[in-house]
Each structure stands twice: as structure tokens, then as C-alpha cells.
Design a protein around this motif. Structure first.
Motif, PDB file in Angstrom:
ATOM      1  N   PHE B 102      31.156  55.568  45.042  1.00 51.25           N
ATOM      2  CA  PHE B 102      32.143  54.936  44.113  1.00 51.25           C
ATOM      3  C   PHE B 102      31.910  53.599  43.966  1.00 51.25           C
ATOM      4  O   PHE B 102      31.982  53.025  42.670  1.00 51.25           O
ATOM      5  CB  PHE B 102      33.243  55.541  44.560  1.00 51.25           C
ATOM      6  N   PHE B 106      31.021  52.145  40.232  1.00 48.09           N
ATOM      7  CA  PHE B 106      32.062  51.800  39.479  1.00 48.09           C
ATOM      8  C   PHE B 106      32.632  50.323  39.796  1.00 48.09           C
ATOM      9  O   PHE B 106      33.233  49.896  38.581  1.00 48.09           O
ATOM     10  CB  PHE B 106      33.279  52.776  39.439  1.00 48.09           C
ATOM     11  N   LYS B 179      27.272  58.452  38.190  1.00 47.14           N
ATOM     12  CA  LYS B 179      26.639  57.589  36.840  1.00 47.14           C
ATOM     13  C   LYS B 179      26.637  58.384  35.697  1.00 47.14           C
ATOM     14  O   LYS B 179      26.823  57.763  34.499  1.00 47.14           O
ATOM     15  CB  LYS B 179      25.213  57.452  37.008  1.00 47.14           C
ATOM     16  N   GLY B 183      32.108  56.768  31.361  1.00 45.95           N
ATOM     17  CA  GLY B 183      32.726  55.444  31.580  1.00 45.95           C
ATOM     18  C   GLY B 183      34.046  55.232  31.076  1.00 45.95           C
ATOM     19  O   GLY B 183      34.892  54.420  31.610  1.00 45.95           O
ATOM     20  N   ILE B 186      37.110  56.084  33.338  1.00 44.43           N
ATOM     21  CA  ILE B 186      37.411  55.040  34.255  1.00 44.43           C
ATOM     22  C   ILE B 186      38.079  53.884  33.657  1.00 44.43           C
ATOM     23  O   ILE B 186      38.916  53.336  34.214  1.00 44.43           O
ATOM     24  CB  ILE B 186      36.064  54.607  34.957  1.00 44.43           C
ATOM     25  N   GLU B 187      37.239  53.526  32.358  1.00 47.16           N
ATOM     26  CA  GLU B 187      38.141  52.513  31.886  1.00 47.16           C
ATOM     27  C   GLU B 187      39.335  52.644  31.443  1.00 47.16           C
ATOM     28  O   GLU B 187      40.392  51.758  31.472  1.00 47.16           O
ATOM     29  CB  GLU B 187      37.101  51.997  30.437  1.00 47.16           C
ATOM     30  N   ARG B 190      41.872  52.336  34.242  1.00 46.36           N
ATOM     31  CA  ARG B 190      42.148  51.142  34.767  1.00 46.36           C
ATOM     32  C   ARG B 190      42.874  50.265  33.892  1.00 46.36           C
ATOM     33  O   ARG B 190      43.748  49.650  34.127  1.00 46.36           O
ATOM     34  CB  ARG B 190      40.790  50.336  34.776  1.00 46.36           C
ATOM     35  N   TRP B 196      41.806  50.966  42.100  1.00 47.22           N
ATOM     36  CA  TRP B 196      40.547  51.746  42.304  1.00 47.22           C
ATOM     37  C   TRP B 196      40.608  53.030  43.175  1.00 47.22           C
ATOM     38  O   TRP B 196      40.109  53.912  42.999  1.00 47.22           O
ATOM     39  CB  TRP B 196      39.507  50.806  43.026  1.00 47.22           C
ATOM     40  N   TYR B 200      39.586  56.772  42.222  1.00 45.79           N
ATOM     41  CA  TYR B 200      38.754  57.480  43.211  1.00 45.79           C
ATOM     42  C   TYR B 200      39.607  58.902  43.198  1.00 45.79           C
ATOM     43  O   TYR B 200      38.914  59.886  42.989  1.00 45.79           O
ATOM     44  CB  TYR B 200      38.404  56.687  44.475  1.00 45.79           C
ATOM     45  N   VAL B 204      37.745  60.296  39.506  1.00 48.80           N
ATOM     46  CA  VAL B 204      36.555  60.776  39.948  1.00 48.80           C
ATOM     47  C   VAL B 204      36.592  61.845  40.645  1.00 48.80           C
ATOM     48  O   VAL B 204      35.578  62.774  40.134  1.00 48.80           O
ATOM     49  CB  VAL B 204      35.861  59.751  40.443  1.00 48.80           C
TER      50      VAL B 204
END
Lengths: 418, 292
Positions: B102, B106, B179, B183, B186-187, B190, B196, B200, B204
Motif C-alpha cells: 500500500f 499509493f 496498481k 486510482g 483512492i483520490e 482522500r 491513509w 487502506y 483498498v
């Protein structure tokens, strides 16, 4: 008697008992026999008897499976974690002594005066280990096979010559009764090769290492006698006398199933042969020119160099040398008792016993593998050379390469102190 | 025309199933041989190897080999030790390696590419080359236990677990899988203010089922089959795992029936674990494209 008196008595008794236990210094013992119920029972009994026989020492047993034992000891030595007492395979003993794993054994020499030579672990003039049994190899066959093939029954005093042995193999091959005339035990690898096959080389007049100096194999592993041995060894497979590749199951039961006329096998397999055929017999090794030879030395007890109580460790080993234990091991797992008295008291090796022949073979034909720290490397090189030759490699080139490898190892290790 | 096509389809289907069945048989026959042999006395077992009887429960069938195996070795203890060591290592490994991956995928931090390269480089280092240094370190490490602070990890569970918690392969598997995650997810998390740690745990890992299963199975097999390391660091029977225990059965006169019984017994946890994670494992292979 009041309750208080009884309680006081119990407390006093407990205190006395615990003080006795407290007085015993613990000695650790590593043994290779895990997984063998009978062996575990006997070694457990010896430990138990020893602990009860005196108040100074209490031996604590830790058993390892045999196949993992040597690696465990070497790892233990690296980590500084060796026990007080350990058992060691006879030919490996000089290496462990040289490596600083063992210290000389201090027991009364008179106690082992009548032990078979193969049971005494002597290196550099000092006794490092002593075995409670020995092991031997013999040519297993049947009386009826000898009679049918018209062969003379060889004896310890008059073994087969090379010509007689090869004639016996020819007769077995020509009879068409067997898949192969001779089973040398190709399914077994590792120490079996030097233990079982180097005596053939020695009977030809060669050896794995030159025993006059212990600093080279030149001339003994690639001399004329060794070349003659190599050619003979290769012919066993090229001429179809022996199976080159062998299934482990065939090694275990091939003789009993009638696949082989002659099987080169140890005393540990003798009871199986006797169970399969009531006319099974155990013949001495053939004489290839320099006398009949068989291997010797099995597992032995020694004191680790790390032990802070060598006197206690030695006391345990001396205690274990009693005839009743030697006989118990023999009766339990078929091993050769190391003394005449223990042999006479045993079921299998007493006069007229079914495996009596092995005791005589051990006493008269046994030749120890070279007692040098370099043996452990030389043994592996010898194994590979014999396997290569069996598979058709050039005898001279292979033995020369083996000599180079053994000599390089000896030189790298400063002649191992010789 | 339609009839011919239908016939061809049926034939192709038949051939495909025949081939698949043949492959399945090749893979399953050793297991059947092991199970059947574990029920037979040695003499019959050895004789049967010369015919198809080796794969059939015929002749003198009994559970005697199983009883004998339990008499020869503490089978239950060995299985317990292996399951405990393997289970704990797998759990800790999944947690540590997924966290590491992770961070590599990331979080932007200096030197991560270099460190990841170094970790991946450990994949080409055989364990045997580091075994002796690891042994010397393990023999001198301190440990806090019920007896207070002691020195040396030999003869313990932790010495069989800790060195194997983090490894390059497991980190690599997680990195590759992470990967491929979008993305944007995650963005978005955030932007919404997730830490984070929350990304996680809540974004994720809930999506990481297939890679968790793959990593768990591979780690399980590697740990359950451990031989060299426990041989070096465990001298007490109380901590021995199944593979070292297998050596109890290789005596001079080998009891093949007992060996087969022992192997059957120690195979059970592996099969159970695989069957438990089978669906996720296959999904993972299909999605990551690492088909054999």
C-alpha cells in the motif's frame, strides 16, 4: 498420630525428595532414533535406569529422526547449542572431533576391551565415542539357490574368489530364474555407497584415502587396483548382472520376491530375508585379491565439547555399556551385539542363532572407513564417482577427478591436522 | 449444415472433456495412490504397485497404518505445530506485506522505487544462502516471555514465524494487484478527507479479496512445507513441524504404509485450506493474468 504430625512428615519427605532431585545436575542427550518405537523404549529405559541409579546426574533425552540428525547437530554447533551427550555415526566422528563438537571420552578402557573394533571411535590416538552395537553387510542368498546353481558355499575362512563370485553371477544369469543376478542396493544412496561398496574397492587393493598419510587419495583411488575395481563395478551394469536404477520397493522386497539371486544387504534386513525364506543364508564378502572386506562402525555415543560436565556424560555412557542393554538393542532391532557376552545372550547372534554369521563377519572382515575428518567430503565424492561409473563414465577419468576433488578438500583444510 | 455443425460441436466438447479428464486423472492419481496405499499392509502395497490395484481399495484393507503412524510419532502435535506456525505467519504476512505494498503504490515518498527494487531483488536470493546468518542471529536474539527476558530464539514458535512474515513475493503480489485498482477510488476517498489508514482499511482491502487468497495460499504452502529452517532451529520435539516429523518414518526398514498414512493425514489441512479459498484463488489468477 495427629494431623500435624502427618503433615509435617509429608512436608519433610517432600523436602527430602526435592532436595535429592535438586542435587541431580541435568545432562542433555541427543539421540538419532526418533520414530523407532523399540529403540526409543530401550534408550528411554537406559536413561531412566541411570537417573535412578545415582543422585548426581539426571539425563534428559531429546530424540531426532535419523535422516535429520546430522544437520541438526551441525546447526546446533553453529548456534552454540550442543547437548552434553550426543550420538554420532562412526565414520563422521573424526570430523566432529576435528570440528570441535566432541571431546575425548574418559571411560575405563577395560570396560570396552572386548568390544568389536568397529564400535570404538578412535581418532588421533584418542577414544571419542563408543557404540552399543555394530552393523555388518553380507551377501544374502538361499541355500536352494546355491544348490540349484551348483555353487560352493563360501565361508569366512574360505570366501569366494573374484572368479568364483563372477561365475556365480553368470550361473544365476544363465538360469533365467532371476531378473538380475546381483542386487547391490542401488536404490539406496548417501552413506550406503562408501559403507557398502568401498570394501569392494579395498578388497581389490585400493581405498578412498591413502591411510598411510591421510593427506591424499592419489594412488589409492586412481591406482591400478582402483581402475580394476572401477572396471568391474561398471561391468555389473553393462553386463546386466545388476539393475542400474532400482525402485526403493524392489530394494525392500525384491529378494523376497525372487527378483535377485544375491543381495548385498545389511544385518538390519536379515530378519526380513529369514521371514521370506527359511533357507536364507548370509555369505561373507568375496575376496577380490586383498582379502574379503566389509564396512564397520555404526552409531556411537560421545561427549560434546561444550559439555561442562564431561564426568557425568562419561558416567552415563559407561552405564549404558552394560551387557543387558547391548543385548536389548540387538534383540529389539536386530543390531550386532558388540561383546561376546552380549552376543551369547542375544536371540539372533548366539551360537546357532539365525544371524550368528554377522558377528563373525564383523569380527573378522570388518574394515573401518578411513578415520579422518576429510571422510565426510571424500565419501560424497566417492558416491558420485561410483554413480557416474555405473552410468557409463570413463573409469580412469572419473577416478582421477575424484582424487583431485578429495585432495583439494584436504589441502583447503590444512590436511585436517595430519 | 446445421446438423454437421452440431455434430462438430458435440465432438469438440467430447474431446475437450476427455483431455480435461485425462489431465485431472494425472493430477489426482498420486493422491488416490497415497490414500489407497495408506490402507494396505506393506507387502501388499509393494506388490500392488505393479498393477492398477495400487489405485483401488482391494485386498487386506484396514486403518492399521494410521494407528501405527500415531504410535510412531506424535502426529497430532506436529500437525498442530505446523498449522499454528503457518496460520500465524500467513495472517501476519498478509497484514505486513499488504501495508508495505500500500505504501509503495499509493503514498508518494522519497526512495520508494529504489526500496521496492531492492525488495524484489530478494526474490532471486535462495533461502539457503541466508540460513546460517539467520541462525546465528536467531540464536542470540532476546525475547520477553513468561520467564522474563531470555536470550536466544531456538526451540520456539517465534523463530519459525518471524523471519517469514515479510517476503518479496507477497509484497510483489500486493503491489501488482494494487496498481490495477482504479486510482479515482483512492483520490475520491482522500478528497473526502479519509486518512491513509482509512483508505487502506475501508477502500483498498475490501477490494483485495483475490490477492489475499492468492498470497495466503502461496504463503501457506511455503510455510507448511518448511523443512530446512525448522531442522536448524528446533531441537525439541515439542516445536517440530510436519515435514521434519516425516523423517520419523524413514527408518532403515521403511514402513511404506505408515508413510502413506502420515502423508494422507498431513495433506488434510492443505486441501482444506485450498478448498476454502479456491474460488477467490481462481478469481485472482484470472484477474491478474498470471496463468501458468
Amino acid at each position: 498420630m495427629g494431623k500435624f504430625t502427618v503433615l509435617a512428615g509429608v512436608l519433610l519427605g517432600s523436602a527430602l525428595l526435592s532436595s535429592t532431585a535438586m542435587a541431580q545436575t541435568e545432562l542433555s542427550l541427543w539421540y538419532h532414533g526418533a520414530g523407532n518405537e523399540v529403540e526409543a523404549k530401550i534408550i528411554g529405559q537406559i536413561v531412566s535406569d541411570f537417573n535412578a541409579s545415582q543422585s548426581d546426574w539426571a539425563v534428559k533425552l531429546e530424540s531426532f529422526p535419523q535422516a535429520a540428525y546430522n544437520d541438526s547437530v551441525v546447526a546446533g554447533a553453529l548456534a552454540g547449542n550442543l547437548p552434553d551427550i550426543l550420538d554420532v555415526d562412526g565414520p563422521v566422528m573424526p570430523n566432529w572431533a576435528w570440528s570441535g563438537y566432541l571431546q575425548p571420552l574418559t571411560i575405563d578402557e577395560a570396560k570396552i576391551a572386548d568390544f568389536l573394533p568397529g564400535t570404538k571411535g578412535i581418532w588421533d590416538g584418542k577414544l571419542y565415542s563408543i557404540g552399543l552395537w555394530d552393523a555388518a553387510v553380507a551377501m544374502v542368498t538361499r541355500k536352494s539357490t546355491l544348490e540349484e546353481l551348483g555353487l560352493r558355499t563360501p565361508t569366512v575362512d574360505a570366501p569366494w574368489t573374484k572368479d568364483e563370485f563372477m561365475a556365480a553371477l553368470d550361473a544365476a544369469k544363465a538360469s533365467g530364474k532371476f531378473e538380475f543376478a546381483f542386487d547391490p542396493g542401488m536404490a539406496w544412496t548417501g552413506e550406503w555407497y562408501p559403507y557398502a561398496f568401498s570394501p569392494f574397492l579395498q578388497s581389490f587393493g585400493g581405498d578412498i584415502i591413502d591411510r598411510t598419510s591421510y593427506t591424499t587419495a592419489e594412488g589409492v583411488l586412481n591406482g591400478d587396483a582402483a581402475l580394476e575395481f572401477g572396471a568391474w563395478w561398471q561391468s555389473l551394469f553393462t553386463e546386466g548382472y545388476s539393475p542400474l536404477a532400482q525402485d526403493p520397493a524392489d530394494r525392500d522386497s525384491g529378494f523376497a520376491n525372487g527378483k535377485y539371486a544375491f543381495s548385498w544387504n545389511g544385518n538390519w534386513a536379515a530378519l526380513g530375508a529369514l521371514t521370506a525364506f527359511d533357507d536364507a543364508i548370509f555369505l561373507p564378502a568375496p575376496d577380490f585379491g586383498n582379502g574379503p572386506k566389509i564396512g564397520a562402525a555404526s552409531w556411537q555415543f560421545g561427549v560434546s565439547a561444550k559439555s561442562e560436565h564431561p564426568e557425568g556424560a562419561s558416567a552415563f555412557i559407561a552405564f549404558a555399556l552394560q551387557d543387558k542393554y547391548l543385548t536389548a538393542f540387538s534383540d529389539g532391532i536386530g543390531l550386532i551385539p558388540p561383546t561376546p557376552a552380549s552376543a551369547a545372550a542375544s536371540i539372533n547372534y548366539k551360537a546357532g542363532g539365525p544371524m550368528e554369521a554377522f558377528y563373525e563377519l564383523s569380527a573378522k572382515q570388518a574394515l573401518l572407513r578411513p578415520a579422518t575428518p576429510g571422510y565426510v567430503v571424500a565419501a560424497k565424492v566417492f558416491e558420485k564417482a561410483l554413480a557416474d561409473i555405473a552410468n557409463g563414465a570413463d573409469v580412469g577419468e572419473t577416478l582421477d577427478a575424484a582424487v583431485d576433488e578429495i585432495d583439494a578438500d584436504i589441502e583447503k583444510n590444512g590436511n585436517y591436522g595430519f | 449444415m446445421a446438423a454437421i455443425q452440431s455434430d462438430n460441436h458435440g465432438l469438440r466438447l467430447f474431446v475437450r472433456y476427455a483431455v480435461l479428464t485425462l489431465i485431472a486423472v494425472i493430477f489426482i492419481f498420486p493422491l488416490i495412490f497415497m490414500l489407497m496405499s495408506s490402507l494396505k499392509p506393506d507387502q501388499q502395497l509393494l506388490t500392488d504397485t505393479e498393477s492398477l490395484r495400487a489405485f483401488l481399495p482391494v485386498g487386506d484393507i484396514s486403518l492399521d497404518n494410521y494407528f501405527a503412524a500415531f504410535r510412531r510419532a506424535p502426529v497430532g502435535l506436529f500437525v498442530f505445530n505446523s498449522v499454528l506456525v503457518t496460520g500465524l505467519t500467513v495472517l501476519l504476512s498478509l497484514a505486513v506485506c499488504s501495508l508495505a505494498a500500500f505504501a509503495f503504490v499509493f503514498i508518494d515518498w522519497r526512495g520508494r522505487e529504489l526500496l521496492l527494487t531492492l525488495i524484489l531483488a530478494t526474490l532471486i536470493v535462495p533461502f539457503e544462502t541466508i540460513a546460517i546468518p539467520l541462525l546465528l542471529i536467531s540464536a542470540n536474539l532476546p525475547w520477553i516471555g513468561l520467564e522474563g527476558i531470555t536470550r536466544g530464539w531456538l526451540n520456539s514458535y517465534q523463530v519459525q514465524i518471524v523471519p517469514f512474515i515479510a517476503d518479496g513475493l507477497t509484497i510483489f503480489l500486493f503491489v501488482q494487484y494494487f496498481k490495477d485498482l482504479p486510482g479515482e477510488l483512492i483520490e475520491a476517498a482522500r478528497v473526502e478527507g479519509a486518512s491513509w489508514g482509512q483508505v487502506y482499511r475501508k477502500v483498498v482491502m475490501p477490494l483485495a479479496g483475490p490477492v489475499l487468497a492468492t498470497a495466503a495460499i502461496l504463503k501457506f504452502l511455503a510455510m507448511y512445507n518448511q523443512y530446512l529452517w525448522p531442522l536448524m532451529v528446533v531441537q525439541q520435539e515439542a516445536y517440530r513441524p510436519v515435514m521434519v516429523g516425516l523423517q520419523y518414518f524413514f527408518q532403515l526398514n521403511r514402513a511404506w504404509g505408515e508413510i502413506m498414512a502420515y502423508l494422507s493425514l498431513i495433506t488434510v489441512p492443505v486441501l482444506a485450506f485450498y478448498l476454502f479459498l479456491q474460488r477467490a484463488f481462481i478469481a485472482s489468477i484470472a484477474s491478474t493474468g498470471i496463468k501458468g
